[in-house]
Design a protein around this motif. Structure first.
Motif, PDB file in Angstrom:
ATOM      1  N   ASP A   1       8.506   1.390  -6.518  1.00 24.79           N
ATOM      2  CA  ASP A   1       8.167   2.021  -5.245  1.00 24.79           C
ATOM      3  C   ASP A   1       7.398   1.010  -4.386  1.00 24.79           C
ATOM      4  O   ASP A   1       6.220   0.744  -4.629  1.00 24.79           O
ATOM      5  CB  ASP A   1       7.304   3.263  -5.493  1.00 24.79           C
ATOM      6  CG  ASP A   1       6.963   4.016  -4.224  1.00 24.79           C
ATOM      7  OD1 ASP A   1       7.243   3.512  -3.108  1.00 24.79           O
ATOM      8  OD2 ASP A   1       6.378   5.113  -4.345  1.00 24.79           O
ATOM      9  N   PRO A   2       8.047   0.429  -3.380  1.00 20.99           N
ATOM     10  CA  PRO A   2       7.399  -0.608  -2.574  1.00 20.99           C
ATOM     11  C   PRO A   2       6.187  -0.119  -1.776  1.00 20.99           C
ATOM     12  O   PRO A   2       5.413  -0.930  -1.283  1.00 20.99           O
ATOM     13  CB  PRO A   2       8.511  -1.103  -1.647  1.00 20.99           C
ATOM     14  CG  PRO A   2       9.587  -0.089  -1.712  1.00 20.99           C
ATOM     15  CD  PRO A   2       9.418   0.692  -2.979  1.00 20.99           C
ATOM     16  N   THR A   3       6.004   1.190  -1.673  1.00 20.62           N
ATOM     17  CA  THR A   3       4.840   1.693  -0.937  1.00 20.62           C
ATOM     18  C   THR A   3       3.564   1.623  -1.768  1.00 20.62           C
ATOM     19  O   THR A   3       2.472   1.815  -1.229  1.00 20.62           O
ATOM     20  CB  THR A   3       5.057   3.158  -0.489  1.00 20.62           C
ATOM     21  OG1 THR A   3       5.166   3.987  -1.643  1.00 20.62           O
ATOM     22  CG2 THR A   3       6.289   3.281   0.393  1.00 20.62           C
ATOM     23  N   VAL A   4       3.694   1.342  -3.061  1.00 21.39           N
ATOM     24  CA  VAL A   4       2.522   1.277  -3.936  1.00 21.39           C
ATOM     25  C   VAL A   4       2.025  -0.169  -3.997  1.00 21.39           C
ATOM     26  O   VAL A   4       2.780  -1.083  -4.328  1.00 21.39           O
ATOM     27  CB  VAL A   4       2.860   1.777  -5.363  1.00 21.39           C
ATOM     28  CG1 VAL A   4       1.654   1.616  -6.275  1.00 21.39           C
ATOM     29  CG2 VAL A   4       3.324   3.212  -5.327  1.00 21.39           C
ATOM     30  N   ASP A   5       0.753  -0.354  -3.654  1.00 17.21           N
ATOM     31  CA  ASP A   5       0.116  -1.670  -3.767  1.00 17.21           C
ATOM     32  C   ASP A   5      -0.860  -1.601  -4.938  1.00 17.21           C
ATOM     33  O   ASP A   5      -1.908  -0.944  -4.830  1.00 17.21           O
ATOM     34  CB  ASP A   5      -0.621  -2.014  -2.475  1.00 17.21           C
ATOM     35  CG  ASP A   5      -1.359  -3.348  -2.560  1.00 17.21           C
ATOM     36  OD1 ASP A   5      -1.184  -4.083  -3.560  1.00 17.21           O
ATOM     37  OD2 ASP A   5      -2.113  -3.647  -1.621  1.00 17.21           O
ATOM     38  N   PRO A   6      -0.549  -2.265  -6.067  1.00 18.67           N
ATOM     39  CA  PRO A   6      -1.427  -2.173  -7.235  1.00 18.67           C
ATOM     40  C   PRO A   6      -2.814  -2.782  -7.014  1.00 18.67           C
ATOM     41  O   PRO A   6      -3.742  -2.501  -7.755  1.00 18.67           O
ATOM     42  CB  PRO A   6      -0.673  -2.933  -8.321  1.00 18.67           C
ATOM     43  CG  PRO A   6       0.336  -3.758  -7.635  1.00 18.67           C
ATOM     44  CD  PRO A   6       0.608  -3.115  -6.307  1.00 18.67           C
ATOM     45  N   ASN A   7      -2.966  -3.584  -5.953  1.00 15.13           N
ATOM     46  CA  ASN A   7      -4.251  -4.223  -5.672  1.00 15.13           C
ATOM     47  C   ASN A   7      -5.034  -3.515  -4.571  1.00 15.13           C
ATOM     48  O   ASN A   7      -6.084  -4.012  -4.150  1.00 15.13           O
ATOM     49  CB  ASN A   7      -4.032  -5.693  -5.282  1.00 15.13           C
ATOM     50  CG  ASN A   7      -3.356  -6.452  -6.404  1.00 15.13           C
ATOM     51  OD1 ASN A   7      -3.732  -6.322  -7.565  1.00 15.13           O
ATOM     52  ND2 ASN A   7      -2.339  -7.224  -6.064  1.00 15.13           N
ATOM     53  N   ALA A   8      -4.527  -2.385  -4.100  1.00 11.71           N
ATOM     54  CA  ALA A   8      -5.173  -1.669  -2.998  1.00 11.71           C
ATOM     55  C   ALA A   8      -6.546  -1.141  -3.425  1.00 11.71           C
ATOM     56  O   ALA A   8      -6.830  -0.954  -4.607  1.00 11.71           O
ATOM     57  CB  ALA A   8      -4.291  -0.508  -2.548  1.00 11.71           C
ATOM     58  N   GLU A   9      -7.376  -0.907  -2.437  1.00  9.65           N
ATOM     59  CA  GLU A   9      -8.699  -0.331  -2.696  1.00  9.65           C
ATOM     60  C   GLU A   9      -8.682   1.192  -2.558  1.00  9.65           C
ATOM     61  O   GLU A   9      -9.620   1.855  -2.997  1.00  9.65           O
ATOM     62  CB  GLU A   9      -9.743  -0.929  -1.746  1.00  9.65           C
ATOM     63  CG  GLU A   9     -10.083  -2.373  -2.059  1.00  9.65           C
ATOM     64  CD  GLU A   9     -10.617  -2.575  -3.482  1.00  9.65           C
ATOM     65  OE1 GLU A   9     -11.466  -1.781  -3.926  1.00  9.65           O
ATOM     66  OE2 GLU A   9     -10.165  -3.533  -4.144  1.00  9.65           O
ATOM     67  N   GLU A  10      -7.622   1.731  -1.953  1.00  8.81           N
ATOM     68  CA  GLU A  10      -7.460   3.172  -1.828  1.00  8.81           C
ATOM     69  C   GLU A  10      -6.020   3.536  -2.141  1.00  8.81           C
ATOM     70  O   GLU A  10      -5.096   2.783  -1.832  1.00  8.81           O
ATOM     71  CB  GLU A  10      -7.807   3.660  -0.413  1.00  8.81           C
ATOM     72  CG  GLU A  10      -9.271   3.665  -0.119  1.00  8.81           C
ATOM     73  CD  GLU A  10      -9.603   4.405   1.167  1.00  8.81           C
ATOM     74  OE1 GLU A  10      -8.687   4.660   1.993  1.00  8.81           O
ATOM     75  OE2 GLU A  10     -10.778   4.736   1.355  1.00  8.81           O
ATOM     76  N   PHE A  11      -5.857   4.698  -2.782  1.00  7.42           N
ATOM     77  CA  PHE A  11      -4.535   5.177  -3.157  1.00  7.42           C
ATOM     78  C   PHE A  11      -4.377   6.610  -2.696  1.00  7.42           C
ATOM     79  O   PHE A  11      -5.299   7.426  -2.851  1.00  7.42           O
ATOM     80  CB  PHE A  11      -4.364   5.126  -4.687  1.00  7.42           C
ATOM     81  CG  PHE A  11      -4.492   3.745  -5.247  1.00  7.42           C
ATOM     82  CD1 PHE A  11      -3.403   2.895  -5.289  1.00  7.42           C
ATOM     83  CD2 PHE A  11      -5.711   3.289  -5.733  1.00  7.42           C
ATOM     84  CE1 PHE A  11      -3.518   1.618  -5.813  1.00  7.42           C
ATOM     85  CE2 PHE A  11      -5.840   2.016  -6.250  1.00  7.42           C
ATOM     86  CZ  PHE A  11      -4.738   1.172  -6.289  1.00  7.42           C
ATOM     87  N   PRO A  12      -3.196   6.931  -2.169  1.00  9.76           N
ATOM     88  CA  PRO A  12      -2.941   8.329  -1.811  1.00  9.76           C
ATOM     89  C   PRO A  12      -3.025   9.216  -3.061  1.00  9.76           C
ATOM     90  O   PRO A  12      -2.720   8.776  -4.168  1.00  9.76           O
ATOM     91  CB  PRO A  12      -1.510   8.304  -1.259  1.00  9.76           C
ATOM     92  CG  PRO A  12      -1.226   6.871  -0.930  1.00  9.76           C
ATOM     93  CD  PRO A  12      -2.077   6.053  -1.842  1.00  9.76           C
ATOM     94  N   VAL A  13      -3.433  10.437  -2.850  1.00 13.19           N
ATOM     95  CA  VAL A  13      -3.547  11.378  -3.959  1.00 13.19           C
ATOM     96  C   VAL A  13      -2.211  11.499  -4.692  1.00 13.19           C
ATOM     97  O   VAL A  13      -2.172  11.611  -5.913  1.00 13.19           O
ATOM     98  CB  VAL A  13      -4.035  12.760  -3.454  1.00 13.19           C
ATOM     99  CG1 VAL A  13      -3.945  13.814  -4.535  1.00 13.19           C
ATOM    100  CG2 VAL A  13      -5.463  12.648  -2.936  1.00 13.19           C
TER     101      VAL A  13
END
Length: 174
Positions: free
Chosen positions: A35-47
């Motif tokens: 899923d390209p919308t997922v950034d494993p290094n992000a600081e926030e993730f959608p619920v």
């Protein structure tokens, strides 16, 4: 946490009771691979991402547990095949591919293997400790018996009547 997002720390806190940080990161990377919308290094993730990650981990653990209970012994590939067959319908509901789910099975199985290794190492250390303690007790007992025997022989040797009897029976000269 806002209503729609989890911070990275909150996500890790949520899953840390069951999974290591390395497993959580590996799970995020697997989601990002499909899923390209997922950034494993992000600081926030959608619920939704947090829920999806948690559901995948739980599904992987549940299917591995179930396949073991159904006699899925043997190598990990056989367990994974059985688990994948059991989880196909749920995978469609979660919206992930079989390859992604297989990766989650690897992540969760790695936790199981690590736990088994830790238990084995603990048992081995305990066995070694008990064996060492038994060896020490045995050596102490033998030493005490040796001292008792030496003391008994010394008492016999100091007794003039016994000394006389030994010398006469064995033809020894004093």
């Amino acid at each position: 946490m806002s209503d729609n997002t989890f911070t990275r720390a909150e996500l890790f806190e949520l899953l840390s009771a069951s999974y290591s940080p390395q497993q959580i990161i590996a799970g995020l990377e697997q989601l990002a691979a499909s899923d390209p919308t997922v950034d494993p290094n992000a600081e926030e993730f959608p619920v939704e991402i947090s829920d999806r990650l948690e559901r995948l981990f739980n599904l992987a653990q549940a299917t591995l547990d179930k396949s073991k209970l159904l006699g899925g012994s043997g190598n990990l590939a056989n367990i994974q095949t059985g688990a994948m067959d059991m989880a196909t319908e749920q995978l469609q509901l979660v919206g992930v591919s079989r390859e992604t789910f297989k990766a989650f099975l690897d992540i969760v199985a790695g936790k199981t293997v690590a736990q088994a290794l830790a238990v084995h190492e603990f048992e081995q250390e305990l066995f070694d400790e008990i064996t060492s303690e038994l060896d020490a007790r045995s050596l102490q007992r033998r030493t005490e018996q040796g001292f008792d025997e030496i003391a008994f022989i010394y008492q016999l040797a100091k007794n003039p009547e016994i000394r006389q009897q030994i010398t006469q029976e064995y033809g020894l000269k004093t």
